[in-house]
Scaffold this motif. Structure first.
Motif, PDB file in Angstrom:
ATOM      1  N   UNK A  23    -105.665  12.437  39.749  1.00 27.86           N
ATOM      2  CA  UNK A  23    -104.623  13.471  40.361  1.00 27.86           C
ATOM      3  C   UNK A  23    -105.271  14.880  40.335  1.00 27.86           C
ATOM      4  N   UNK A  24    -105.629  15.695  41.528  1.00 30.52           N
ATOM      5  CA  UNK A  24    -105.849  16.818  41.697  1.00 30.52           C
ATOM      6  C   UNK A  24    -104.731  17.954  41.917  1.00 30.52           C
ATOM      7  N   UNK A  25    -104.550  18.854  40.995  1.00 29.98           N
ATOM      8  CA  UNK A  25    -103.376  19.527  40.894  1.00 29.98           C
ATOM      9  C   UNK A  25    -102.646  19.370  39.561  1.00 29.98           C
ATOM     10  N   UNK A  26    -101.363  19.877  39.536  1.00 29.30           N
ATOM     11  CA  UNK A  26    -100.586  19.807  38.297  1.00 29.30           C
ATOM     12  C   UNK A  26     -99.610  18.511  38.208  1.00 29.30           C
ATOM     13  N   UNK A  27     -99.847  17.682  39.337  1.00 28.90           N
ATOM     14  CA  UNK A  27     -98.859  16.432  39.155  1.00 28.90           C
ATOM     15  C   UNK A  27     -99.158  15.264  38.480  1.00 28.90           C
ATOM     16  N   UNK A  28     -98.203  14.406  38.475  1.00 28.17           N
ATOM     17  CA  UNK A  28     -98.194  13.209  37.218  1.00 28.17           C
ATOM     18  C   UNK A  28     -97.762  11.937  38.222  1.00 28.17           C
ATOM     19  N   UNK A  29     -98.398  10.855  37.871  1.00 29.13           N
ATOM     20  CA  UNK A  29     -97.969   9.501  38.553  1.00 29.13           C
ATOM     21  C   UNK A  29     -96.813   9.230  37.726  1.00 29.13           C
ATOM     22  N   UNK A  30     -95.699   8.591  38.197  1.00 29.37           N
ATOM     23  CA  UNK A  30     -94.503   8.129  37.568  1.00 29.37           C
ATOM     24  C   UNK A  30     -94.724   6.544  37.217  1.00 29.37           C
ATOM     25  N   UNK A  31     -94.040   5.991  35.843  1.00 31.12           N
ATOM     26  CA  UNK A  31     -94.389   4.777  35.384  1.00 31.12           C
ATOM     27  C   UNK A  31     -93.367   4.593  34.807  1.00 31.12           C
ATOM     28  N   UNK A  32     -92.991   3.244  34.947  1.00 26.14           N
ATOM     29  CA  UNK A  32     -91.669   2.554  34.286  1.00 26.14           C
ATOM     30  C   UNK A  32     -92.164   1.816  33.020  1.00 26.14           C
ATOM     31  N   UNK A  33     -92.228   2.476  31.906  1.00 27.62           N
ATOM     32  CA  UNK A  33     -92.442   1.969  30.573  1.00 27.62           C
ATOM     33  C   UNK A  33     -91.351   1.474  29.839  1.00 27.62           C
ATOM     34  N   UNK A  34     -91.412   0.610  28.778  1.00 24.02           N
ATOM     35  CA  UNK A  34     -90.126  -0.183  28.155  1.00 24.02           C
ATOM     36  C   UNK A  34     -89.254   0.977  27.594  1.00 24.02           C
TER      37      UNK A  34
END
Length: 246
Positions: free
Chosen positions: A89-100
């Motif tokens: 990720x380049x920049x302030x973003x995040x990936x979204x994850x479905x955790x328990x």
């Protein structure tokens, strides 16, 4: 004397807790997508009812405590890997994850494909797209800078990339996962995805080692102070207790 004893005790507790934060940073120097946490200290002034304290009493009753940690949002270096399923990720973003535990966010883009053909994290949790988990049906896999994933020439989905306002309190959720207050995530506008690369940890090992040494010295200082107070208390008790009933 009791004020000094409690001040030294609170100082020892806060510095001991800070050691854990620093040690965790150092342990993740090589963890892709890891973001360092920094200790935030504050002071608590002990008062007696509505009575005003003198300057001397204020100093003696001003206790230092560890009020929490703050996530370092600085960008880590982007390191080429050549792996088609490594996304940085380049920049302030995040990936979204479905955790328990629910929806979490990560900068660690070392993904893989599960036996069910879902895109998952290194921990085995589904990576979310705009319409839920993403299915990778074939190879080769490519991704555009906006997060659109193509497999075998067909679009598989679009990564749910999010950003947070600077005042949002993002907290560690274990490993490279992070949590944020409900409704705080906004669709990424200024972030780009780079394929075949990983973002390295933003922990500065030199700075962290210096912080660790400093915290260790502060812990030892507080222990010596507590030992001095303990000796003085024992001395006072041994001298005064025999005269209580006399």
């Amino acid at each position: 004397m009791s004020s000094g004893y409690f001040a030294a005790c609170s100082g020892l507790m806060s510095r001991t807790e800070s050691l854990e934060t620093i040690a965790n940073n150092l342990a993740n120097v090589s963890t892709a997508g890891f973001r360092a946490s920094h200790n935030v200290f504050s002071s608590v002034l002990a008062t007696t009812g509505d009575s005003a304290l003198s300057v001397l009493n204020q100093d003696a009753n001003d206790y230092g405590v560890l009020s929490g940690t703050q996530l370092d949002a600085s960008q880590g270096a982007l390191v080429p890997t050549g792996n088609a399923l490594d996304f940085a990720m380049e920049g302030p973003g995040y990936f979204t994850v479905q955790a328990a535990s629910g929806t979490v966010y990560t900068r660690g883009g070392n993904f893989r494909v599960s036996p069910q053909r879902q895109l998952i994290t290194a921990a085995g949790d589904p990576v979310l797209g705009d319409n839920g988990p993403i299915t990778i049906a074939g190879e080769p896999v490519s991704i555009s800078s906006d997060g659109t994933i193509t497999a075998n020439g067909a679009i598989s989905g679009h990564l749910a990339l999010v950003e947070f306002a600077p005042n949002v309190a993002i907290q560690s959720a274990g490993g490279t996962y992070y949590s944020a207050p409900a409704g705080a995530a906004a669709t990424a506008q200024s972030s780009k995805v780079r394929q075949g690369m990983l973002e390295s940890s933003n922990v500065n090992p030199v700075t962290s080692v210096v912080e660790l040494i400093t915290a260790q010295r502060e812990v030892e200082s507080m222990r010596r102070v507590l030992s001095m107070f303990s000796t003085e208390i024992d001395k006072t008790a041994s001298q005064d207790l025999p005269h209580v009933n006399s």
